[in-house]
Design a protein around this motif. Structure first.
Motif, PDB file in Angstrom:
ATOM      1  N   UNK A 246     -45.297 -14.930 -59.126  1.00 47.20           N
ATOM      2  CA  UNK A 246     -44.677 -16.114 -58.550  1.00 47.20           C
ATOM      3  C   UNK A 246     -45.494 -16.718 -57.426  1.00 47.20           C
ATOM      4  N   UNK A 247     -44.909 -17.726 -56.801  1.00 51.17           N
ATOM      5  CA  UNK A 247     -45.562 -18.422 -55.700  1.00 51.17           C
ATOM      6  C   UNK A 247     -45.463 -17.606 -54.414  1.00 51.17           C
ATOM      7  N   UNK A 248     -46.276 -17.998 -53.438  1.00 54.05           N
ATOM      8  CA  UNK A 248     -46.342 -17.267 -52.174  1.00 54.05           C
ATOM      9  C   UNK A 248     -45.017 -17.324 -51.417  1.00 54.05           C
ATOM     10  N   UNK A 249     -44.575 -16.146 -50.987  1.00 51.65           N
ATOM     11  CA  UNK A 249     -43.394 -16.033 -50.123  1.00 51.65           C
ATOM     12  C   UNK A 249     -43.724 -15.048 -49.016  1.00 51.65           C
ATOM     13  N   UNK A 250     -43.662 -15.520 -47.779  1.00 48.53           N
ATOM     14  CA  UNK A 250     -44.010 -14.684 -46.632  1.00 48.53           C
ATOM     15  C   UNK A 250     -42.771 -14.001 -46.077  1.00 48.53           C
ATOM     16  N   UNK A 251     -42.929 -12.738 -45.722  1.00 53.60           N
ATOM     17  CA  UNK A 251     -41.854 -12.023 -45.035  1.00 53.60           C
ATOM     18  C   UNK A 251     -41.737 -12.530 -43.603  1.00 53.60           C
ATOM     19  N   UNK A 252     -40.578 -12.322 -43.004  1.00 50.26           N
ATOM     20  CA  UNK A 252     -40.380 -12.694 -41.616  1.00 50.26           C
ATOM     21  C   UNK A 252     -41.241 -11.810 -40.713  1.00 50.26           C
ATOM     22  N   UNK A 253     -41.934 -12.406 -39.727  1.00 53.55           N
ATOM     23  CA  UNK A 253     -42.803 -11.592 -38.868  1.00 53.55           C
ATOM     24  C   UNK A 253     -42.047 -10.495 -38.129  1.00 53.55           C
ATOM     25  N   UNK A 254     -40.807 -10.783 -37.715  1.00 51.61           N
ATOM     26  CA  UNK A 254     -40.028  -9.769 -37.011  1.00 51.61           C
ATOM     27  C   UNK A 254     -39.763  -8.547 -37.870  1.00 51.61           C
ATOM     28  N   UNK A 255     -39.495  -8.773 -39.170  1.00 53.19           N
ATOM     29  CA  UNK A 255     -39.231  -7.654 -40.080  1.00 53.19           C
ATOM     30  C   UNK A 255     -40.498  -6.834 -40.299  1.00 53.19           C
ATOM     31  N   UNK A 256     -41.634  -7.516 -40.414  1.00 54.88           N
ATOM     32  CA  UNK A 256     -42.908  -6.800 -40.584  1.00 54.88           C
ATOM     33  C   UNK A 256     -43.211  -5.955 -39.355  1.00 54.88           C
ATOM     34  N   UNK A 257     -43.052  -6.546 -38.170  1.00 58.50           N
ATOM     35  CA  UNK A 257     -43.320  -5.816 -36.928  1.00 58.50           C
ATOM     36  C   UNK A 257     -42.401  -4.612 -36.785  1.00 58.50           C
ATOM     37  N   UNK A 258     -41.132  -4.778 -37.153  1.00 63.61           N
ATOM     38  CA  UNK A 258     -40.190  -3.662 -37.078  1.00 63.61           C
ATOM     39  C   UNK A 258     -40.610  -2.528 -38.001  1.00 63.61           C
ATOM     40  N   UNK A 259     -41.052  -2.876 -39.221  1.00 64.60           N
ATOM     41  CA  UNK A 259     -41.466  -1.857 -40.176  1.00 64.60           C
ATOM     42  C   UNK A 259     -42.726  -1.135 -39.688  1.00 64.60           C
ATOM     43  N   UNK A 260     -43.696  -1.904 -39.194  1.00 64.23           N
ATOM     44  CA  UNK A 260     -44.927  -1.297 -38.699  1.00 64.23           C
ATOM     45  C   UNK A 260     -44.645  -0.401 -37.494  1.00 64.23           C
ATOM     46  N   UNK A 261     -43.836  -0.890 -36.557  1.00 65.54           N
ATOM     47  CA  UNK A 261     -43.512  -0.097 -35.366  1.00 65.54           C
ATOM     48  C   UNK A 261     -42.782   1.187 -35.726  1.00 65.54           C
ATOM     49  N   UNK A 262     -41.888   1.104 -36.703  1.00 66.70           N
ATOM     50  CA  UNK A 262     -41.160   2.306 -37.139  1.00 66.70           C
ATOM     51  C   UNK A 262     -42.124   3.325 -37.736  1.00 66.70           C
ATOM     52  N   UNK A 263     -43.094   2.854 -38.499  1.00 67.17           N
ATOM     53  CA  UNK A 263     -44.087   3.762 -39.090  1.00 67.17           C
ATOM     54  C   UNK A 263     -44.947   4.416 -38.016  1.00 67.17           C
ATOM     55  N   UNK A 264     -45.380   3.633 -37.047  1.00 67.32           N
ATOM     56  CA  UNK A 264     -46.184   4.193 -35.960  1.00 67.32           C
ATOM     57  C   UNK A 264     -45.369   5.187 -35.144  1.00 67.32           C
ATOM     58  N   UNK A 265     -44.092   4.884 -34.943  1.00 68.80           N
ATOM     59  CA  UNK A 265     -43.219   5.806 -34.206  1.00 68.80           C
ATOM     60  C   UNK A 265     -43.063   7.136 -34.944  1.00 68.80           C
ATOM     61  N   UNK A 266     -43.150   7.087 -36.280  1.00 73.23           N
ATOM     62  CA  UNK A 266     -43.024   8.303 -37.090  1.00 73.23           C
ATOM     63  C   UNK A 266     -44.344   9.076 -37.180  1.00 73.23           C
ATOM     64  N   UNK A 267     -45.399   8.532 -36.596  1.00 65.18           N
ATOM     65  CA  UNK A 267     -46.664   9.249 -36.575  1.00 65.18           C
ATOM     66  C   UNK A 267     -47.695   8.798 -37.575  1.00 65.18           C
ATOM     67  N   UNK A 268     -47.402   7.735 -38.333  1.00 66.63           N
ATOM     68  CA  UNK A 268     -48.422   7.215 -39.255  1.00 66.63           C
ATOM     69  C   UNK A 268     -49.582   6.658 -38.441  1.00 66.63           C
ATOM     70  N   UNK A 269     -50.785   6.883 -38.929  1.00 69.71           N
ATOM     71  CA  UNK A 269     -51.979   6.528 -38.170  1.00 69.71           C
ATOM     72  C   UNK A 269     -52.783   5.374 -38.773  1.00 69.71           C
ATOM     73  N   UNK A 270     -52.478   5.009 -40.001  1.00 69.89           N
ATOM     74  CA  UNK A 270     -53.202   3.908 -40.631  1.00 69.89           C
ATOM     75  C   UNK A 270     -52.229   3.047 -41.420  1.00 69.89           C
ATOM     76  N   UNK A 271     -52.214   1.766 -41.097  1.00 68.17           N
ATOM     77  CA  UNK A 271     -51.331   0.802 -41.747  1.00 68.17           C
ATOM     78  C   UNK A 271     -52.188  -0.205 -42.494  1.00 68.17           C
ATOM     79  N   UNK A 272     -51.876  -0.430 -43.767  1.00 67.27           N
ATOM     80  CA  UNK A 272     -52.570  -1.457 -44.554  1.00 67.27           C
ATOM     81  C   UNK A 272     -51.575  -2.550 -44.920  1.00 67.27           C
TER      82      UNK A 272
END
Length: 439
Positions: free
Chosen positions: A172-198
């Motif tokens: 389908x066509x481009x659909x961007x996620x909300x930046x706040x939701x992306x930041x929340x997901x990334x921050x949660x991963x870093x809080x859990x100890x993940x060291x590399x985010x792609x």
């Protein structure tokens, strides 16, 4: 009684991450992961159709389950992903393999649990392909299996319509996620100890274009990098036409962003690039590399290159070889063009013979491998930082990647998984490094 699932994934990292989402749905329903298909109660194929080989491979593996399904009546076989999203593909699949129980596409992956419930409630077969894009589900329900690495979708779909590519038709066509939701997901991963985010998207550079620029991709990267602890941030894939100075400056300013950019060039001939609808020339591509290396001298570039595109002449191919030599790629992923039904390129006259494609890909691989070997040799005798990812039971060695994606192997008396360590490289062959752990 325990219930088991097996997920078979084809294609790119985006598909791998989507399989993590399917796994999350199944685990929420009490299923346990198994690598033994004969033990599983449900087998899910998450397919890819970008290239013909991946599609043929999937069909072969689905067909191989006919005997198992016959002997195990309660086994549920589900097929989803890009392959099934193609026009008429679901009907073709059901006719070829009537024992398949669930067929779903790319637009309704988050509803897989509901489709499974329908099947379990007694429905003979469930076929649910949405012709239009579904809404974006911002909740992260993935069962992640790749610690200390994690993938995060920032957008879905593609607007580029490269003439050889099926992606816009199945994603389908481009659909961007909300930046706040992306930041929340990334921050949660870093809080859990993940060291590399792609960060994942068909063209991450165009993130936010569909939301009137509420947050651009460079701005999103900057927001993520406000977290100052040590971690790596990667992204893929970038389309060269949208790769600009603002993004390059952000890479230069933030040490968390890996100095490795995947920038698919596809071809070195301007005539072929125009037929591909890539919207840049070979010289413009090389100028972008020059600008990148000006601001980020240590940056390395990987790429995708296709040979045998319709009407490609020996002169066109020579232009590609010339660009490869001038670009100095860290490594390149090389492919032979294969027609995808529904794309413009598949309808073009001047399709190249398999014999010519094979001869050209061999010549291209020879040039690419020579560059890769040279890059690998430069590692010898150097101290390299590795993010340890796993332990190889056969080799009895820990392994992990450096900033540039090179896999390094080393011995350690202690468990290093999830840690940044330094190794002194003693040997390098192909794309692998051997080294000793520095104290």
């Amino acid at each position: 009684m325990d219930k088991y699932y097996t997920i078979i994934t084809y294609g790119c990292q985006m598909n791998v991450h989507e399989s993590e989402k399917i796994a999350g749905i199944l685990r929420a329903r009490g299923y346990i992961e198994s690598n033994d298909e004969t033990k599983s109660d449900i087998i899910v194929f998450n397919t890819c159709c970008i290239r013909e080989n991946a599609e043929n491979h999937a069909y072969g593996n689905i067909g191989a389950l006919k005997k198992l399904k016959k002997n195990k009546k309660d086994l549920i076989i589900a097929v989803g992903g890009c392959m099934t999203q193609q026009a008429d593909a679901a009907d073709k699949l059901r006719k070829k393999f009537p024992f398949v129980d669930i067929v779903f596409g790319t637009h309704n992956l988050d509803r897989f649990g509901d489709l499974l419930d329908k099947k379990l409630s007694g429905k003979k077969a469930v076929v649910d392909i949405w012709p239009q894009e579904g809404s974006i589900v911002e909740e992260d329900y993935s069962y992640r299996t790749s610690y200390p690495n994690a993938w995060v979708n920032i957008m879905y779909g593609c607007n580029n319509f490269c003439s050889y590519c099926i992606v816009p038709y199945v994603r389908g066509r481009e659909r961007s996620r909300q930046p706040g939701a992306i930041l929340s997901e990334v921050n949660a991963l870093l809080d859990k100890g993940y060291k590399e985010i792609t960060l994942l998207g068909q063209n991450v550079n165009s993130y936010g274009y569909d939301t009137n620029g509420i947050c651009t991709f460079p701005q999103l990267l900057s927001k993520i990098c406000e977290r100052k602890e040590k971690f790596r941030l990667r992204f893929m894939t970038s389309n060269p036409k949208d790769f600009g100075e603002e993004l390059i400056r952000v890479i230069a300013e933030n040490p968390q962003i890996c100095n490795l950019v995947h920038l698919p060039v596809q071809a070195g001939s301007d005539r072929i690039l125009k037929l591909m609808n890539r919207k840049y020339t070979a010289s413009e591509y090389l100028q972008k590399l020059q600008l990148l290396r000006k601001y980020v001298p240590d940056c390395q570039v990987t790429t995708d290159i296709m040979v045998g595109f319709p009407t490609e002449t020996e002169e066109d191919f020579a232009d590609t070889l010339s660009l490869v030599k001038n670009a100095g790629f860290f490594t390149a992923f090389t492919f032979v063009y294969s027609p995808r039904i529904g794309t413009k390129a598949a309808q073009m006259e001047g399709q190249i013979s398999e014999e010519v494609k094979k001869e050209r890909i061999m010549r291209l691989v020879e040039v690419v491998n020579a560059q890769t070997r040279e890059k690998s040799l430069s590692y010898r005798g150097k101290s390299v930082e590795i993010l340890c990812e796993d332990y190889d039971e056969k080799k009895k060695l820990y392994l992990g990647r450096d900033e540039y994606g090179r896999m390094g192997y080393f011995q350690s008396e202690n468990d290093c998984i999830g840690q940044f360590v330094k190794i002194m490289v003693s040997d390098s062959s192909g794309v692998s490094l051997m080294g000793e752990l520095e104290k």
